[in-house]
Scaffold this motif. Structure first.
Motif, PDB file in Angstrom:
ATOM      1  N   LYS A 117       0.845  -1.181   0.000  1.00  0.00           N
ATOM      2  CA  LYS A 117       0.000   0.000   0.000  1.00  0.00           C
ATOM      3  C   LYS A 117       0.883   1.234   0.000  1.00  0.00           C
ATOM      4  O   LYS A 117       1.923   1.262   0.667  1.00  0.00           O
ATOM      5  CB  LYS A 117      -0.907   0.028   1.240  1.00  0.00           C
ATOM      6  CG  LYS A 117      -1.714   1.321   1.390  1.00  0.00           C
ATOM      7  CD  LYS A 117      -2.541   1.334   2.677  1.00  0.00           C
ATOM      8  CE  LYS A 117      -3.283   2.656   2.826  1.00  0.00           C
ATOM      9  NZ  LYS A 117      -4.103   2.700   4.054  1.00  0.00           N
ATOM     10  N   SER A 209     -16.424  -3.634   0.853  1.00  0.00           N
ATOM     11  CA  SER A 209     -15.415  -3.501  -0.199  1.00  0.00           C
ATOM     12  C   SER A 209     -14.161  -4.289   0.156  1.00  0.00           C
ATOM     13  O   SER A 209     -13.484  -3.993   1.143  1.00  0.00           O
ATOM     14  CB  SER A 209     -15.052  -2.020  -0.401  1.00  0.00           C
ATOM     15  OG  SER A 209     -13.860  -1.881  -1.143  1.00  0.00           O
ATOM     16  N   LYS A 211     -11.301  -4.330  -1.403  1.00  0.00           N
ATOM     17  CA  LYS A 211     -10.142  -3.442  -1.517  1.00  0.00           C
ATOM     18  C   LYS A 211      -9.974  -2.586  -0.276  1.00  0.00           C
ATOM     19  O   LYS A 211      -8.880  -2.461   0.285  1.00  0.00           O
ATOM     20  CB  LYS A 211     -10.287  -2.574  -2.771  1.00  0.00           C
ATOM     21  CG  LYS A 211      -9.227  -1.494  -2.934  1.00  0.00           C
ATOM     22  CD  LYS A 211      -9.755  -0.130  -2.526  1.00  0.00           C
ATOM     23  CE  LYS A 211      -8.721   0.963  -2.706  1.00  0.00           C
ATOM     24  NZ  LYS A 211      -9.156   2.259  -2.181  1.00  0.00           N
ATOM     25  N   ARG A 214      -9.018  -4.666   2.892  1.00  0.00           N
ATOM     26  CA  ARG A 214      -7.600  -5.032   2.876  1.00  0.00           C
ATOM     27  C   ARG A 214      -6.730  -3.840   3.253  1.00  0.00           C
ATOM     28  O   ARG A 214      -5.768  -3.977   4.021  1.00  0.00           O
ATOM     29  CB  ARG A 214      -7.213  -5.554   1.489  1.00  0.00           C
ATOM     30  CG  ARG A 214      -7.682  -6.967   1.205  1.00  0.00           C
ATOM     31  CD  ARG A 214      -7.105  -7.502  -0.101  1.00  0.00           C
ATOM     32  NE  ARG A 214      -7.703  -6.886  -1.278  1.00  0.00           N
ATOM     33  CZ  ARG A 214      -7.091  -6.033  -2.078  1.00  0.00           C
ATOM     34  NH1 ARG A 214      -5.836  -5.663  -1.823  1.00  0.00           N
ATOM     35  NH2 ARG A 214      -7.689  -5.533  -3.143  1.00  0.00           N
ATOM     36  N   GLU A 215      -7.061  -2.689   2.696  1.00  0.00           N
ATOM     37  CA  GLU A 215      -6.307  -1.470   3.016  1.00  0.00           C
ATOM     38  C   GLU A 215      -6.374  -1.180   4.506  1.00  0.00           C
ATOM     39  O   GLU A 215      -5.363  -0.837   5.134  1.00  0.00           O
ATOM     40  CB  GLU A 215      -6.883  -0.302   2.218  1.00  0.00           C
ATOM     41  CG  GLU A 215      -6.211   1.025   2.479  1.00  0.00           C
ATOM     42  CD  GLU A 215      -6.910   2.183   1.779  1.00  0.00           C
ATOM     43  OE1 GLU A 215      -6.636   3.343   2.167  1.00  0.00           O
ATOM     44  OE2 GLU A 215      -7.729   1.953   0.877  1.00  0.00           O
ATOM     45  N   GLU A 342      -3.640  -2.874  -4.501  1.00  0.00           N
ATOM     46  CA  GLU A 342      -4.096  -3.626  -5.668  1.00  0.00           C
ATOM     47  C   GLU A 342      -5.623  -3.553  -5.728  1.00  0.00           C
ATOM     48  O   GLU A 342      -6.314  -3.803  -4.741  1.00  0.00           O
ATOM     49  CB  GLU A 342      -3.644  -5.080  -5.567  1.00  0.00           C
ATOM     50  CG  GLU A 342      -3.962  -5.896  -6.810  1.00  0.00           C
ATOM     51  CD  GLU A 342      -3.282  -5.370  -8.053  1.00  0.00           C
ATOM     52  OE1 GLU A 342      -3.954  -5.309  -9.109  1.00  0.00           O
ATOM     53  OE2 GLU A 342      -2.087  -5.002  -7.986  1.00  0.00           O
ATOM     54  N   GLY A 343      -6.147  -3.193  -6.887  1.00  0.00           N
ATOM     55  CA  GLY A 343      -7.586  -3.020  -7.035  1.00  0.00           C
ATOM     56  C   GLY A 343      -8.018  -1.570  -7.021  1.00  0.00           C
ATOM     57  O   GLY A 343      -9.189  -1.269  -7.301  1.00  0.00           O
ATOM     58  N   SER A 344      -7.100  -0.647  -6.709  1.00  0.00           N
ATOM     59  CA  SER A 344      -7.429   0.782  -6.719  1.00  0.00           C
ATOM     60  C   SER A 344      -7.702   1.251  -8.149  1.00  0.00           C
ATOM     61  O   SER A 344      -7.051   0.800  -9.102  1.00  0.00           O
ATOM     62  CB  SER A 344      -6.279   1.609  -6.135  1.00  0.00           C
ATOM     63  OG  SER A 344      -6.180   1.448  -4.744  1.00  0.00           O
TER      64      SER A 344
END
Length: 371
Positions: A117, A209, A211, A214-215, A342-344
């Motif tokens: 990140k 979400s 994404k 995970r963030e 990843e996925g942003s």
């Protein structure tokens, strides 16, 4: 806690985050209490820590401290006419930077130094024909009661005018009271909507979400790992909760604990230990900070640093310096960032920064929804 100070008795010798705990201990050991009037002889250091751990902080012993506001003849409005706005970088250039960061993260594959990140920010530079009033901006930011307002002097800037960091942060980095500590990190965000059904949909989408979850998990894990050696108890709920401000939804987790030896560690030392968390820098921290230096074309200064206080007993509270502007005379610089994983989506991340700008822009009487 409300804390208002005036004047400066002594400045803490400036230094880096790694040395803050020892400098604070030495400062209070060399500064015995004077009398019994804590307002006139406060035993508290207040100030700010910059984003870069290797840059000098700005903390001082105030002349007076109280839990009631000082009186200041603020202007009717915090804005100085119709400021000229320059985006640095532009929205399009920011989206390109996000895309470059994602490509770099993917190219690193399974390397040990892989960045999971990185938090990329952009800035708005406001130039006016008359000085901005930081005290009026501080007043006008009270429209968001969920945030901690702050106004911190940073010393003389361009032309001799005082630099001040003014904002309303929704994120508690660390607080300490006796043995008890609390951190309330925010990571994973969605812009709010004036339409109630759309606003509710945005909140529920954020909660589910992958994404954003995970963030957020990266931030909680990093804070728990950093605090664990200092604590005899440390706990956090298994899933984050929704936290709202006037302009944004966030995922937040309350991390609570009890430290082993409360007399041997201060709130400032814990703040310096945690800062910057993956919420404003990335993970792993050193590699993410290196990527930020490579991709951002400006110095963040005290944005995404920390501001707060610590007293002679080691208690205190430090918030992340977000939703803020650095003001110096007729110039103001605003900042906003977004966590890239990843996925942003570059366009969505740019829209998130636009939403975060709104807190200060609205207090200045502006609403540039196209930013």
């Amino acid at each position: 806690m409300r804390l208002f100070t005036t004047g400066v008795q002594r400045r803490l010798p400036p230094g880096t985050a790694a040395t803050l705990g020892e400098r604070v201990r030495r400062f209070f050991a060399d500064s015995p209490a004077i009398g019994d009037n804590l307002e006139a002889s406060p035993r508290v250091l207040v100030g700010a820590i910059p984003f870069d751990r290797d840059e000098d902080d700005c903390l001082f012993l105030p002349g007076h401290a109280a839990n009631r506001a000082w009186s200041h003849p603020a202007q009717t409005s915090s804005s100085a006419g119709s400021p000229r706005i320059t985006a640095e970088p532009s929205r399009e250039a920011y989206q390109d930077t996000v895309a470059r960061a994602l490509a770099s993260m993917r190219a690193s594959g399974a390397e040990a130094s892989r960045v999971e990140k990185v938090v990329l920010s952009r800035s708005l530079r406001l130039e006016a024909d008359a000085p901005f009033d930081p005290f009026a901006l501080f007043r006008d930011l009270k429209a968001d009661p969920s945030a901690a307002r702050f106004l911190v002097p940073l010393g003389a800037g361009k032309g001799g005018a005082m630099r001040r960091l003014v904002g309303a942060s929704p994120e508690l980095l660390i607080s300490k009271r006796g043995r008890a500590i609390l951190s309330h990190p925010l990571a994973g965000s969605a812009r709010r909507s004036p339409d109630l059904s759309q606003d509710e949909a945005a909140a529920q989408a954020l909660l589910t979400s992958d994404k954003d979850l995970r963030e957020h998990a990266l931030v909680v894990e990093a804070i728990m790992d950093a605090l664990a050696p200092y604590c005899r108890e440390l706990r956090a709920p298994p899933v984050p909760a929704l936290v709202s401000t006037r302009t944004m939804w966030h995922l937040g987790t309350r991390i609570e604990g009890l430290v082993h030896r409360p007399d041997e560690v201060s709130a400032a030392e814990l703040a310096a230990l945690l800062h910057p968390t993956p919420a404003v820098c990335g993970a792993p921290r050193d590699r993410a900070a290196e990527m930020i230096r490579e991709l951002e074309a400006y110095d963040r200064g005290f944005y995404a640093g920390a501001m707060g206080w610590t007293n002679a007993a080691g208690d205190g509270a430090w918030h992340v310096s977000l939703r803020c502007a650095e003001i110096c005379g007729a110039e103001a610089r605003l900042y906003a960032g977004a966590g890239i994983v990843e996925g942003s989506d570059p366009a969505a991340e740019a829209d998130e920064t636009s939403g975060k700008f709104q807190a200060v822009l609205r207090a200045l009487g502006m609403d540039e929804t196209s930013l």
